[in-house]
Design a protein around this motif. Sequence first.
Motif, PDB file in Angstrom:
ATOM      1  N   GLU A  13       1.002 -69.543 -26.021  1.00 31.11           N
ATOM      2  CA  GLU A  13       0.845 -70.764 -25.227  1.00 31.11           C
ATOM      3  C   GLU A  13       0.897 -70.463 -23.736  1.00 31.11           C
ATOM      4  O   GLU A  13       0.151 -71.058 -22.946  1.00 31.11           O
ATOM      5  CB  GLU A  13       1.922 -71.779 -25.614  1.00 31.11           C
ATOM      6  CG  GLU A  13       1.676 -72.406 -26.993  1.00 31.11           C
ATOM      7  CD  GLU A  13       2.735 -73.415 -27.377  1.00 31.11           C
ATOM      8  OE1 GLU A  13       3.782 -73.487 -26.678  1.00 31.11           O
ATOM      9  OE2 GLU A  13       2.533 -74.145 -28.377  1.00 31.11           O
ATOM     10  N   ARG A  14       1.767 -69.528 -23.343  1.00 28.14           N
ATOM     11  CA  ARG A  14       1.827 -69.135 -21.929  1.00 28.14           C
ATOM     12  C   ARG A  14       0.532 -68.466 -21.496  1.00 28.14           C
ATOM     13  O   ARG A  14       0.018 -68.713 -20.398  1.00 28.14           O
ATOM     14  CB  ARG A  14       3.012 -68.192 -21.691  1.00 28.14           C
ATOM     15  CG  ARG A  14       4.365 -68.858 -21.718  1.00 28.14           C
ATOM     16  CD  ARG A  14       5.433 -67.979 -21.070  1.00 28.14           C
ATOM     17  NE  ARG A  14       5.526 -66.678 -21.718  1.00 28.14           N
ATOM     18  CZ  ARG A  14       6.317 -66.425 -22.757  1.00 28.14           C
ATOM     19  NH1 ARG A  14       7.054 -67.390 -23.279  1.00 28.14           N
ATOM     20  NH2 ARG A  14       6.372 -65.210 -23.265  1.00 28.14           N
ATOM     21  N   LEU A  15      -0.008 -67.605 -22.349  1.00 28.12           N
ATOM     22  CA  LEU A  15      -1.244 -66.914 -22.017  1.00 28.12           C
ATOM     23  C   LEU A  15      -2.409 -67.890 -21.889  1.00 28.12           C
ATOM     24  O   LEU A  15      -3.243 -67.776 -20.979  1.00 28.12           O
ATOM     25  CB  LEU A  15      -1.552 -65.852 -23.073  1.00 28.12           C
ATOM     26  CG  LEU A  15      -0.639 -64.615 -23.084  1.00 28.12           C
ATOM     27  CD1 LEU A  15      -0.914 -63.776 -24.317  1.00 28.12           C
ATOM     28  CD2 LEU A  15      -0.843 -63.793 -21.823  1.00 28.12           C
ATOM     29  N   VAL A  16      -2.486 -68.849 -22.796  1.00 29.40           N
ATOM     30  CA  VAL A  16      -3.553 -69.842 -22.732  1.00 29.40           C
ATOM     31  C   VAL A  16      -3.414 -70.688 -21.470  1.00 29.40           C
ATOM     32  O   VAL A  16      -4.408 -70.963 -20.771  1.00 29.40           O
ATOM     33  CB  VAL A  16      -3.543 -70.730 -23.994  1.00 29.40           C
ATOM     34  CG1 VAL A  16      -4.507 -71.903 -23.823  1.00 29.40           C
ATOM     35  CG2 VAL A  16      -3.932 -69.920 -25.228  1.00 29.40           C
ATOM     36  N   ALA A  17      -2.193 -71.112 -21.158  1.00 28.07           N
ATOM     37  CA  ALA A  17      -1.966 -71.899 -19.946  1.00 28.07           C
ATOM     38  C   ALA A  17      -2.355 -71.110 -18.702  1.00 28.07           C
ATOM     39  O   ALA A  17      -2.965 -71.651 -17.760  1.00 28.07           O
ATOM     40  CB  ALA A  17      -0.499 -72.328 -19.874  1.00 28.07           C
ATOM     41  N   HIS A  18      -2.019 -69.820 -18.682  1.00 31.48           N
ATOM     42  CA  HIS A  18      -2.378 -68.965 -17.552  1.00 31.48           C
ATOM     43  C   HIS A  18      -3.893 -68.818 -17.451  1.00 31.48           C
ATOM     44  O   HIS A  18      -4.456 -68.843 -16.347  1.00 31.48           O
ATOM     45  CB  HIS A  18      -1.729 -67.590 -17.720  1.00 31.48           C
ATOM     46  CG  HIS A  18      -1.997 -66.644 -16.593  1.00 31.48           C
ATOM     47  ND1 HIS A  18      -1.459 -66.795 -15.329  1.00 31.48           N
ATOM     48  CD2 HIS A  18      -2.763 -65.533 -16.531  1.00 31.48           C
ATOM     49  CE1 HIS A  18      -1.880 -65.823 -14.540  1.00 31.48           C
ATOM     50  NE2 HIS A  18      -2.681 -65.030 -15.247  1.00 31.48           N
ATOM     51  N   ALA A  19      -4.568 -68.692 -18.605  1.00 30.09           N
ATOM     52  CA  ALA A  19      -6.028 -68.564 -18.605  1.00 30.09           C
ATOM     53  C   ALA A  19      -6.684 -69.823 -18.059  1.00 30.09           C
ATOM     54  O   ALA A  19      -7.629 -69.755 -17.261  1.00 30.09           O
ATOM     55  CB  ALA A  19      -6.519 -68.279 -20.030  1.00 30.09           C
ATOM     56  N   ALA A  21      -5.298 -72.036 -16.036  1.00 36.08           N
ATOM     57  CA  ALA A  21      -4.959 -72.166 -14.610  1.00 36.08           C
ATOM     58  C   ALA A  21      -5.760 -71.210 -13.744  1.00 36.08           C
ATOM     59  O   ALA A  21      -5.961 -71.457 -12.553  1.00 36.08           O
ATOM     60  CB  ALA A  21      -3.458 -71.915 -14.412  1.00 36.08           C
ATOM     61  N   SER A  22      -6.258 -70.114 -14.338  1.00 37.61           N
ATOM     62  CA  SER A  22      -7.008 -69.140 -13.549  1.00 37.61           C
ATOM     63  C   SER A  22      -8.335 -69.703 -13.054  1.00 37.61           C
ATOM     64  O   SER A  22      -8.886 -69.231 -12.061  1.00 37.61           O
ATOM     65  CB  SER A  22      -7.282 -67.885 -14.390  1.00 37.61           C
ATOM     66  OG  SER A  22      -8.258 -68.158 -15.392  1.00 37.61           O
ATOM     67  N   GLY A  23      -8.860 -70.697 -13.744  1.00 40.94           N
ATOM     68  CA  GLY A  23     -10.125 -71.305 -13.332  1.00 40.94           C
ATOM     69  C   GLY A  23     -11.354 -70.547 -13.772  1.00 40.94           C
ATOM     70  O   GLY A  23     -12.481 -70.992 -13.535  1.00 40.94           O
ATOM     71  N   HIS A  24     -11.179 -69.398 -14.417  1.00 46.51           N
ATOM     72  CA  HIS A  24     -12.333 -68.629 -14.889  1.00 46.51           C
ATOM     73  C   HIS A  24     -12.982 -69.339 -16.074  1.00 46.51           C
ATOM     74  O   HIS A  24     -12.286 -69.835 -16.964  1.00 46.51           O
ATOM     75  CB  HIS A  24     -11.915 -67.223 -15.298  1.00 46.51           C
ATOM     76  CG  HIS A  24     -11.466 -66.370 -14.150  1.00 46.51           C
ATOM     77  ND1 HIS A  24     -12.334 -65.962 -13.162  1.00 46.51           N
ATOM     78  CD2 HIS A  24     -10.254 -65.872 -13.827  1.00 46.51           C
ATOM     79  CE1 HIS A  24     -11.673 -65.229 -12.281  1.00 46.51           C
ATOM     80  NE2 HIS A  24     -10.402 -65.165 -12.649  1.00 46.51           N
ATOM     81  N   PRO A  25     -14.314 -69.395 -16.109  1.00 45.83           N
ATOM     82  CA  PRO A  25     -14.989 -70.104 -17.207  1.00 45.83           C
ATOM     83  C   PRO A  25     -14.857 -69.405 -18.553  1.00 45.83           C
ATOM     84  O   PRO A  25     -14.928 -70.042 -19.596  1.00 45.83           O
ATOM     85  CB  PRO A  25     -16.455 -70.150 -16.758  1.00 45.83           C
ATOM     86  CG  PRO A  25     -16.597 -68.978 -15.827  1.00 45.83           C
ATOM     87  CD  PRO A  25     -15.275 -68.869 -15.123  1.00 45.83           C
ATOM     88  N   LYS A  26     -14.670 -68.074 -18.534  1.00 43.69           N
ATOM     89  CA  LYS A  26     -14.519 -67.332 -19.783  1.00 43.69           C
ATOM     90  C   LYS A  26     -13.355 -66.360 -19.664  1.00 43.69           C
ATOM     91  O   LYS A  26     -13.327 -65.516 -18.775  1.00 43.69           O
ATOM     92  CB  LYS A  26     -15.800 -66.569 -20.116  1.00 43.69           C
ATOM     93  CG  LYS A  26     -16.983 -67.456 -20.472  1.00 43.69           C
ATOM     94  CD  LYS A  26     -18.180 -66.625 -20.901  1.00 43.69           C
ATOM     95  CE  LYS A  26     -19.345 -67.508 -21.294  1.00 43.69           C
ATOM     96  NZ  LYS A  26     -20.514 -66.705 -21.758  1.00 43.69           N
ATOM     97  N   VAL A  27     -12.405 -66.483 -20.582  1.00 48.40           N
ATOM     98  CA  VAL A  27     -11.239 -65.617 -20.590  1.00 48.40           C
ATOM     99  C   VAL A  27     -11.035 -65.096 -22.006  1.00 48.40           C
ATOM    100  O   VAL A  27     -11.086 -65.851 -22.972  1.00 48.40           O
ATOM    101  CB  VAL A  27      -9.974 -66.366 -20.123  1.00 48.40           C
ATOM    102  CG1 VAL A  27      -8.767 -65.440 -20.175  1.00 48.40           C
ATOM    103  CG2 VAL A  27     -10.156 -66.917 -18.720  1.00 48.40           C
ATOM    104  N   LEU A  28     -10.809 -63.803 -22.132  1.00 44.95           N
ATOM    105  CA  LEU A  28     -10.542 -63.182 -23.422  1.00 44.95           C
ATOM    106  C   LEU A  28      -9.053 -62.878 -23.529  1.00 44.95           C
ATOM    107  O   LEU A  28      -8.487 -62.220 -22.666  1.00 44.95           O
ATOM    108  CB  LEU A  28     -11.342 -61.882 -23.575  1.00 44.95           C
ATOM    109  CG  LEU A  28     -11.016 -61.011 -24.792  1.00 44.95           C
ATOM    110  CD1 LEU A  28     -11.384 -61.732 -26.072  1.00 44.95           C
ATOM    111  CD2 LEU A  28     -11.739 -59.666 -24.695  1.00 44.95           C
ATOM    112  N   ILE A  29      -8.414 -63.368 -24.589  1.00 47.08           N
ATOM    113  CA  ILE A  29      -7.007 -63.093 -24.837  1.00 47.08           C
ATOM    114  C   ILE A  29      -6.911 -62.255 -26.104  1.00 47.08           C
ATOM    115  O   ILE A  29      -7.309 -62.692 -27.183  1.00 47.08           O
ATOM    116  CB  ILE A  29      -6.198 -64.399 -25.009  1.00 47.08           C
ATOM    117  CG1 ILE A  29      -6.285 -65.255 -23.743  1.00 47.08           C
ATOM    118  CG2 ILE A  29      -4.744 -64.088 -25.343  1.00 47.08           C
ATOM    119  CD1 ILE A  29      -5.612 -66.604 -23.872  1.00 47.08           C
ATOM    120  N   LEU A  30      -6.399 -61.045 -25.964  1.00 51.58           N
ATOM    121  CA  LEU A  30      -6.210 -60.163 -27.114  1.00 51.58           C
ATOM    122  C   LEU A  30      -4.754 -60.260 -27.574  1.00 51.58           C
ATOM    123  O   LEU A  30      -3.842 -60.002 -26.793  1.00 51.58           O
ATOM    124  CB  LEU A  30      -6.538 -58.714 -26.742  1.00 51.58           C
ATOM    125  CG  LEU A  30      -7.980 -58.433 -26.331  1.00 51.58           C
ATOM    126  CD1 LEU A  30      -8.151 -56.967 -25.963  1.00 51.58           C
ATOM    127  CD2 LEU A  30      -8.942 -58.805 -27.449  1.00 51.58           C
TER     128      LEU A  30
END
Length: 289
Positions: A13-19, A21-30
């Motif tokens: 959940e923290r990683l998704v929230a950070h993604a 908040a980053s404002g990037h249109p595409k973020v990959l979370i491994l």
Amino acid sequence: QKEVLKYVIDQEERLVAHAVASGHPKVLILCYRGRFDGLGYQDHDTFYDMARECFGQSKDDLFDYSGCVFLLSPAVDNPELYEKIMGGNSARREDSAEKGRTQNDLSMNACVGISRMYIVDNSTHFDEKIARAIEVIGHFLSDSEYERKYVSPQKETLVGVDVRALLEKNHIHTVSAHISQMYLLLGEQDIANGIKTRRVRSKTLGDHRVDGKNYLTLKGPKRDGGGSEKESVISTSLFLEYVNKSSDPTRSEIIKTRYYFIYKNRYWELDVFTTPCGQSRVSFYYRWQ
């Protein structure tokens, strides 16, 4: 396992929230392992009950990942290497190839239920193994995949076949999904893009009346028994809009049960169709690998 699952959920959940908040249109979370990983260390029914009662996590929530890359333990296909590296290691519970194979199977079965899973074996050097894993991750990002279909060669309809019992008899772990599927009319843009099939489906690993997700699928032409497809998650409101405004009147709703399982280190999908016509037909699928 309750504490482990809590940590994993909080971390994701923290990683998704950070993604976001980053404002990037595409973020990959491994994610290393995942919310379902505890299934490899605990009775499955007990784990599912704990996940729902303590964290409100349904089966669909636990397996809600774009895909899974499973790195096969060398204990399975290169036991000599495993014994050389891990044999006699007092810091590990799996200090022999036999124990390593057992835990590998438990952890691999814990992943069964995810939509897309690819198993990377030890047929190459470790660096090449990692390269193959990265290739699969890149494939996930393409949002498109190749699906090959095997239809039962029997001419008669398979009625009353208890697929789950058959899999259990052969000691094959399976997780089932309920799927409701509707075909849509093709638009001019679809035809121009070479789309041959357009459909929506609702799928859940739990109670189809309360759980599940909705998908829009676009399929290209079939060649040699397979074809490419692109699938995306859509909202319930958009799903209902497609069904109400774009359903193909010449085609019936399809209701089927999909069984996910692993056989010979390949991830399979077995569909048992219950409608239309009250028939039970069986089809096998495997994805690009």
